[in-house]
Scaffold this active site. Structure first.
Site, PDB file in Angstrom:
ATOM      1  CD  GLN A   1      -0.988  -0.762   3.667  1.00  0.00           C
ATOM      2  OE1 GLN A   1      -2.214  -0.779   3.620  1.00  0.00           O
ATOM      3  NE2 GLN A   1      -0.323  -1.282   4.684  1.00  0.00           N
TER       4      GLN A   1
ATOM      5  CG  ASP B   1      -1.919   2.338  14.667  1.00  0.00           C
ATOM      6  OD1 ASP B   1      -1.975   2.121  15.899  1.00  0.00           O
ATOM      7  OD2 ASP B   1      -2.880   2.078  13.916  1.00  0.00           O
TER       8      ASP B   1
ATOM      9  CG  ASP C   1      -5.969  -2.134  15.149  1.00  0.00           C
ATOM     10  OD1 ASP C   1      -6.644  -1.414  14.388  1.00  0.00           O
ATOM     11  OD2 ASP C   1      -5.069  -1.684  15.890  1.00  0.00           O
ATOM     12  CB  SER C   2      -8.579  -5.137   9.814  1.00  0.00           C
ATOM     13  OG  SER C   2      -9.940  -4.764   9.906  1.00  0.00           O
TER      14      SER C   2
ATOM     15  CG  ASP D   1     -11.947   0.996   5.682  1.00  0.00           C
ATOM     16  OD1 ASP D   1     -12.573   0.918   6.749  1.00  0.00           O
ATOM     17  OD2 ASP D   1     -11.429   2.057   5.273  1.00  0.00           O
TER      18      ASP D   1
ATOM     19  CG  ASP E   1      -2.311 -12.574   4.586  1.00  0.00           C
ATOM     20  OD1 ASP E   1      -3.185 -12.267   5.416  1.00  0.00           O
ATOM     21  OD2 ASP E   1      -2.573 -12.819   3.389  1.00  0.00           O
ATOM     22  N   GLY E   2      -2.253 -11.809   8.150  1.00  0.00           N
ATOM     23  CA  GLY E   2      -3.053 -12.294   9.279  1.00  0.00           C
ATOM     24  C   GLY E   2      -3.900 -13.501   8.921  1.00  0.00           C
TER      25      GLY E   2
ATOM     26  CD  GLU F   1       0.763  -3.969   9.939  1.00  0.00           C
ATOM     27  OE1 GLU F   1      -0.120  -3.610  10.739  1.00  0.00           O
ATOM     28  OE2 GLU F   1       0.670  -3.831   8.693  1.00  0.00           O
TER      29      GLU F   1
ATOM     30  N   PRO G   1      -5.382  -4.538   1.316  1.00  0.00           N
ATOM     31  CG  PRO G   1      -3.357  -3.550   1.930  1.00  0.00           C
ATOM     32  CD  PRO G   1      -4.676  -3.249   1.316  1.00  0.00           C
TER      33      PRO G   1
END
Lengths: 279, 279
Positions: A31, A86, A155-156, A158, A137-138, A106, A162
């Site tokens: 991203q 974050d 805690d994704s 939208d 990748d979760g 993450e 990704p």
């Protein structure tokens, strides 16, 4: 100079923030990442142009995604966090001495690197010895984990780009499998107001209901998110979201700016139109 | 065509709505009045360029300003409404058969005239025989009234322009005098989030505390108001805001899209930072 960040909250509604400085812009394999400085809202992180956090109101989102499940079950020991690059979620988790392990999965290491650089107080929790940071990748990680977690926090971003895989039947099924018998899963659940979010809110809730005996929704006032009315999913194999252990939680003395145990119960009292959407 | 209505929510934050048609623009002795049509939010009323209501979310504001006091004291008979020219507050008041008299004091007859024209379903309550519409300055009207009201609803604009007098010590003192011994006053109380509103929220609350033994605050999610997090003052000579008569109110069978008695209690559970602002 007039420099405005603009975000579309729906096809016909835009939210704009006056920017002092564009501090960082880069692209990872996943991203585009931007960090902006504003007078009203402090520093701002956007991913693919979508606002993720501002320094001024990140506390609402992060306190609500962490303290709600922790006040329901203060015995939580092992936590899995998906996303959260974050650092805001981990910052609140490390306030609990009772938590033994915090695994953060993450997808994008550049998000963490840049947030460490530009949001040092938000990301300080990553240095806690209980935190293990995995860049993966979760969706794939949870599919293969053999660990048992007491709490999974999704805690994704939208449900496009990704983060898309984190709103699927497969992902929620894997999370259910990875949770201990009293396990709780909390996920950011979008907003009930604008038409463009309503289908996703409904679909996600129906998927969660199919896996979990308890699939509830709570809300918070997050001014910089679309409509300012944001939902969280509270799914569990055992606990109800309103069964807050107020006395035990208050004894912990965790300083908060949004959450307290009185607000906890109120957060589960959704407006009629949101309840109708979810039924 | 790209036609966007833009409102500044703070010096550095703007909210924009794509407009299909500018249906009406005019000026009274008091203010500029505009009515806009949008796809996402339906029709919109602005006064001096400030968004007052949209068809899509007016129900949140109006249900919360009416049903909260009415569910605390379903015996309310005489109601004074200050402002409320758009009709939304009266629409909800006339749902109560038990209310005998609704006096509406609106400063600007052109607002009522144009809202009757462009928001017919919102303004239908004005034709109820219990409603008396007076075009006068609320501040002066309350100063001289000898009536006793059980409920005063201050459905004002912001604390500048024509609504300024409705945020003063004199006005609140006159309201206190005009209330019956169990009287309740509810007022729109601005937002706790953006810096530019915080002083006014604090000052208004301090004025109310000086007059009323009960001066409480509750909140709602109103997506098109600045920050989406809006406060209401609940001031009373007797009742507490959380003393909701749930069973009695539910028996009335009043259809709502936002309010219910579970949400009522939660609305009084403010975030920590808002409580600190008000202390």
């Amino acid at each position: 100079m007039e420099l405005w960040f603009s975000e579309t909250h729906s096809d016909d509604v835009r939210f704009q923030i006056r920017i002092d400085k564009h501090l960082y812009s880069g692209a990872s394999a996943f991203q585009r990442i931007d960090i902006l400085e504003s007078r009203e809202l402090g520093r701002i992180l956007t991913l693919d142009g979508v606002l993720m956090i501002t320094e001024k109101d990140e506390f609402v989102y992060h306190e609500m995604i962490v303290h709600v499940p922790m006040a329901v079950n203060p015995d939580i020991k092992k936590v899995l966090v998906i996303g959260a690059g974050d650092g805001g979620t981990v910052k609140r988790l490390v306030q609990y001495d009772s938590i033994q392990k915090i695994k953060v999965v993450e997808i994008d290491s550049l998000v963490v690197e840049k947030c460490r650089e530009y949001f040092p107080s938000l990301t300080a929790g990553f240095d806690d010895p209980r935190v293990e940071l995995v860049f993966a990748d979760g969706l794939k990680y949870v599919r293969n984990t053999t660990c048992e977690f007491d709490l999974i926090i999704v805690d994704s971003t939208d449900p496009f780009g990704p983060g898309e895989g984190l709103f699927t039947r497969e992902f929620y099924g894997s999370c259910h499998k990875a949770l201990s018998p009293h396990g709780i899963m909390v996920n950011q659940h979008e907003s009930p107001f604008y038409t463009c979010y309503r289908d996703s809110v409904k679909r996600t809730h129906n998927l969660l209901k199919a896996f979990f005996p308890v699939a509830e929704i709570y809300q918070a006032h997050i001014p910089t998110y679309p409509s300012g009315h944001w939902l969280f999913g509270f799914s569990s194999k055992y606990h109800h979201g309103t069964d807050v252990q107020a006395e035990r939680w208050e004894k912990l003395g965790i300083p908060c700016r949004y959450y307290d145990t009185a607000l906890h119960k109120g957060a589960f009292a959704l407006p009629v139109y949101a309840k109708e959407l979810l039924e």
